[in-house]
Scaffold this motif. Structure first.
Motif, PDB file in Angstrom:
ATOM      1  N   VAL A 172      14.859   6.710  62.741  1.00 32.67           N
ATOM      2  CA  VAL A 172      14.691   6.229  64.115  1.00 32.67           C
ATOM      3  C   VAL A 172      13.880   7.215  64.944  1.00 32.67           C
ATOM      4  CG1 VAL A 172      16.892   7.238  64.856  1.00 32.67           C
ATOM      5  CG2 VAL A 172      15.915   5.323  66.138  1.00 32.67           C
ATOM      6  N   HIS A 173      14.043   8.508  64.692  1.00 32.06           N
ATOM      7  CA  HIS A 173      13.290   9.505  65.449  1.00 32.06           C
ATOM      8  C   HIS A 173      11.810   9.489  65.055  1.00 32.06           C
ATOM      9  CE1 HIS A 173      17.065  10.892  67.011  1.00 32.06           C
ATOM     10  NE2 HIS A 173      17.519  11.145  65.792  1.00 32.06           N
ATOM     11  N   CYS A 174      11.535   9.173  63.789  1.00 32.24           N
ATOM     12  CA  CYS A 174      10.140   9.025  63.351  1.00 32.24           C
ATOM     13  C   CYS A 174       9.499   7.833  64.052  1.00 32.24           C
ATOM     14  CB  CYS A 174      10.070   8.845  61.834  1.00 32.24           C
ATOM     15  SG  CYS A 174      10.726  10.230  60.884  1.00 32.24           S
ATOM     16  N   ALA A 175      10.265   6.764  64.174  1.00 31.22           N
ATOM     17  CA  ALA A 175       9.754   5.580  64.869  1.00 31.22           C
ATOM     18  C   ALA A 175       9.459   5.905  66.328  1.00 31.22           C
ATOM     19  CB  ALA A 175      10.764   4.446  64.764  1.00 31.22           C
ATOM     20  N   ASP A 176      10.342   6.692  66.951  1.00 31.80           N
ATOM     21  CA  ASP A 176      10.115   7.096  68.343  1.00 31.80           C
ATOM     22  C   ASP A 176       8.858   7.961  68.466  1.00 31.80           C
ATOM     23  OD1 ASP A 176      12.385   5.762  69.134  1.00 31.80           O
ATOM     24  OD2 ASP A 176      13.664   7.544  69.124  1.00 31.80           O
ATOM     25  N   PHE A 177       8.692   8.898  67.533  1.00 37.97           N
ATOM     26  CA  PHE A 177       7.513   9.767  67.560  1.00 37.97           C
ATOM     27  C   PHE A 177       6.240   8.936  67.420  1.00 37.97           C
ATOM     28  CE2 PHE A 177       4.232  12.209  65.351  1.00 37.97           C
ATOM     29  CZ  PHE A 177       4.102  13.313  66.191  1.00 37.97           C
ATOM     30  N   GLU A 178       6.277   7.973  66.518  1.00 35.86           N
ATOM     31  CA  GLU A 178       5.113   7.111  66.295  1.00 35.86           C
ATOM     32  C   GLU A 178       4.787   6.322  67.555  1.00 35.86           C
ATOM     33  OE1 GLU A 178       2.026   5.345  64.043  1.00 35.86           O
ATOM     34  OE2 GLU A 178       3.304   7.063  63.587  1.00 35.86           O
ATOM     35  N   LYS A 179       5.809   5.764  68.164  1.00 37.02           N
ATOM     36  CA  LYS A 179       5.608   4.951  69.362  1.00 37.02           C
ATOM     37  C   LYS A 179       5.044   5.782  70.510  1.00 37.02           C
ATOM     38  CE  LYS A 179       8.084   1.820  72.486  1.00 37.02           C
ATOM     39  NZ  LYS A 179       9.410   1.201  72.783  1.00 37.02           N
ATOM     40  N   GLU A 180       5.538   7.008  70.650  1.00 34.97           N
ATOM     41  CA  GLU A 180       5.140   7.852  71.774  1.00 34.97           C
ATOM     42  C   GLU A 180       3.766   8.489  71.587  1.00 34.97           C
ATOM     43  OE1 GLU A 180       8.316  10.653  71.956  1.00 34.97           O
ATOM     44  OE2 GLU A 180       9.803   9.142  72.545  1.00 34.97           O
ATOM     45  N   ASN A 181       3.360   8.710  70.345  1.00 37.77           N
ATOM     46  CA  ASN A 181       2.165   9.514  70.103  1.00 37.77           C
ATOM     47  C   ASN A 181       1.035   8.809  69.360  1.00 37.77           C
ATOM     48  OD1 ASN A 181       3.059  12.344  71.062  1.00 37.77           O
ATOM     49  ND2 ASN A 181       4.753  11.690  69.738  1.00 37.77           N
ATOM     50  N   ALA A 182       1.225   7.571  68.947  1.00 35.02           N
ATOM     51  CA  ALA A 182       0.227   6.882  68.124  1.00 35.02           C
ATOM     52  C   ALA A 182      -1.144   6.837  68.790  1.00 35.02           C
ATOM     53  CB  ALA A 182       0.708   5.467  67.799  1.00 35.02           C
ATOM     54  N   GLU A 183      -1.206   6.480  70.058  1.00 40.14           N
ATOM     55  CA  GLU A 183      -2.488   6.367  70.748  1.00 40.14           C
ATOM     56  C   GLU A 183      -3.146   7.724  70.925  1.00 40.14           C
ATOM     57  OE1 GLU A 183      -4.149   3.611  71.383  1.00 40.14           O
ATOM     58  OE2 GLU A 183      -2.498   2.611  70.341  1.00 40.14           O
ATOM     59  N   LEU A 184      -2.335   8.749  71.207  1.00 42.36           N
ATOM     60  CA  LEU A 184      -2.865  10.102  71.354  1.00 42.36           C
ATOM     61  C   LEU A 184      -3.491  10.580  70.050  1.00 42.36           C
ATOM     62  CD1 LEU A 184      -3.095  12.814  72.948  1.00 42.36           C
ATOM     63  CD2 LEU A 184      -0.843  13.394  71.981  1.00 42.36           C
ATOM     64  N   LEU A 185      -2.785  10.376  68.948  1.00 41.90           N
ATOM     65  CA  LEU A 185      -3.303  10.811  67.649  1.00 41.90           C
ATOM     66  C   LEU A 185      -4.581  10.063  67.290  1.00 41.90           C
ATOM     67  CD1 LEU A 185      -0.012  11.144  65.545  1.00 41.90           C
ATOM     68  CD2 LEU A 185      -1.133  12.817  67.022  1.00 41.90           C
ATOM     69  N   LYS A 186      -4.593   8.779  67.531  1.00 43.11           N
ATOM     70  CA  LYS A 186      -5.777   7.975  67.220  1.00 43.11           C
ATOM     71  C   LYS A 186      -6.987   8.457  68.029  1.00 43.11           C
ATOM     72  CE  LYS A 186      -7.381   3.203  66.843  1.00 43.11           C
ATOM     73  NZ  LYS A 186      -8.715   3.476  67.457  1.00 43.11           N
ATOM     74  N   LYS A 187      -6.766   8.819  69.281  1.00 42.89           N
ATOM     75  CA  LYS A 187      -7.860   9.300  70.126  1.00 42.89           C
ATOM     76  C   LYS A 187      -8.480  10.574  69.547  1.00 42.89           C
ATOM     77  CE  LYS A 187      -7.031  11.673  73.839  1.00 42.89           C
ATOM     78  NZ  LYS A 187      -6.614  12.087  75.208  1.00 42.89           N
ATOM     79  N   TYR A 188      -7.626  11.491  69.143  1.00 39.32           N
ATOM     80  CA  TYR A 188      -8.138  12.750  68.589  1.00 39.32           C
ATOM     81  C   TYR A 188      -8.789  12.535  67.212  1.00 39.32           C
ATOM     82  CZ  TYR A 188      -6.057  15.862  72.119  1.00 39.32           C
ATOM     83  OH  TYR A 188      -5.758  16.539  73.282  1.00 39.32           O
ATOM     84  N   VAL A 189      -8.199  11.649  66.412  1.00 39.58           N
ATOM     85  CA  VAL A 189      -8.784  11.365  65.091  1.00 39.58           C
ATOM     86  C   VAL A 189     -10.164  10.736  65.258  1.00 39.58           C
ATOM     87  CG1 VAL A 189      -8.598   9.927  63.028  1.00 39.58           C
ATOM     88  CG2 VAL A 189      -6.597  11.175  63.846  1.00 39.58           C
ATOM     89  N   ASP A 190     -10.277   9.736  66.107  1.00 41.21           N
ATOM     90  CA  ASP A 190     -11.552   9.048  66.315  1.00 41.21           C
ATOM     91  C   ASP A 190     -12.623  10.000  66.845  1.00 41.21           C
ATOM     92  OD1 ASP A 190     -10.447   6.712  65.432  1.00 41.21           O
ATOM     93  OD2 ASP A 190     -10.149   5.839  67.431  1.00 41.21           O
ATOM     94  N   ALA A 191     -12.187  11.022  67.571  1.00 37.72           N
ATOM     95  CA  ALA A 191     -13.127  11.996  68.119  1.00 37.72           C
ATOM     96  C   ALA A 191     -13.496  13.074  67.109  1.00 37.72           C
ATOM     97  CB  ALA A 191     -12.540  12.644  69.369  1.00 37.72           C
TER      98      ALA A 191
END
Length: 290
Positions: A142-161
């Motif tokens: 459940v904590h992994c799911a929370d981390f994914e929900k909270e940070n998915a867009e942030l990680l994608k932004k840095y990866v795409d950059a």
């Protein structure tokens, strides 16, 4: 004198008894009771044999070998790496990993250790590579799911950059939390999906799988249907093969023996994330790059 009665010694009562016995046998034969009983016993025995065979087949199928191939989509530590240019394939130095070659998992992991494959924290800022984020996760956590929900867009932004590479090591800490080892099955499916899709598609797949966390575990058919929505041609039968389940076991054991005590556990350019705002730690690592 020869008796005219060929049934000498037989009385009318004896004749009637014989006739009754014959009639009784005929009645029993026509009623089908003995035949029905025999057929019922045979059917029961066949059912028992079938059930025993099915149980043995299921047990043999669920027994995961200690050794197995490294997925094309993973490094030798079982990590799926998402980069600006996609998911690197066939990067492992070895073709197979074997659980029996690893030491037993400690009762209390030493969290001062750093798992293999993680960059040297002292050299990370000047290594000329994007920031390395390694996430040890479990699809039932459940904590992994929370981390994914909270940070998915942030990680994608840095990866795409091109500023961040994210490596996911999917573990099976919570297999016992579901009746059919969902953590291992989901990790196995993730390797199959990552072999076929783009980085964005894999991130979207993983995000959707996490939205079902806590429901008792998705079936292999459901995992295959989600995979299909995100560009992968993976069937339930493909997942049933358990091809990469040995790798999941190896990745989990290797993580535990090198300091991973739970999920999610994150390393940002070699430094273990302990507390505070994760976004701030990640930004600091990105800004430190030279």
């Amino acid at each position: 004198m020869v008796s005219k009665n060929n049934n000498a010694g037989s009385s009318p009562a004896d004749a009637r008894e014989r006739a009754r016995q014959i009639a009784d046998r005929q009645a029993r034969r026509h009623s089908g009771r003995p035949l029905g009983l025999i057929l019922g016993i045979v059917a029961l025995m066949l059912a028992i044999v079938l059930i025993i065979g099915l149980v043995m087949w299921q047990n043999s199928k669920s027994k995961i070998p200690e050794a197995g191939p490294v997925p094309a989509s993973a490094n030798q530590y079982g990590g799926i790496t998402v980069t600006k240019d996609g998911i690197p394939q066939n990067t492992s130095d070895v073709e197979e990993r074997d659980l029996s070659t690893l030491p037993p998992a400690p009762e209390e992991p030493d969290t001062t250790k750093t798992p293999p494959g993680i960059v040297d924290a002292d050299k990370a800022a000047t290594n000329g590579e994007p920031v390395q984020l390694v996430v040890f996760q479990d699809y039932e956590c459940v904590h992994c799911a929370d981390f994914e929900k909270e940070n998915a867009e942030l990680l994608k932004k840095y990866v795409d950059a091109g500023k961040l590479d994210v490596e996911y090591r999917n573990l099976n800490f919570l297999d016992k939390a579901t009746p059919d080892q969902y953590s291992s099955r989901a990790a196995n499916a993730a390797y199959l999906v990552a072999e076929q899709v783009s980085a964005d598609q894999f991130l979207e797949y993983s995000q959707e799988v996490f939205t079902h966390q806590g429901t008792g575990g998705l079936s292999n058919q459901e995992l295959a249907e989600i995979a299909g929505k995100h560009g992968a041609s993976v069937t339930a039968e493909d997942i049933d093969e358990n091809t990469y389940r040995p790798m999941v076991d190896v990745a989990t054991r290797e993580s535990v023996t090198n300091g991973v005590a739970g999920t999610p556990t994150m390393f940002v350019d070699g430094k273990r994330y302990e507390e505070g705002a994760f976004e701030d730690m990640l930004k600091k690592a990105v800004d430190a790059k030279k």
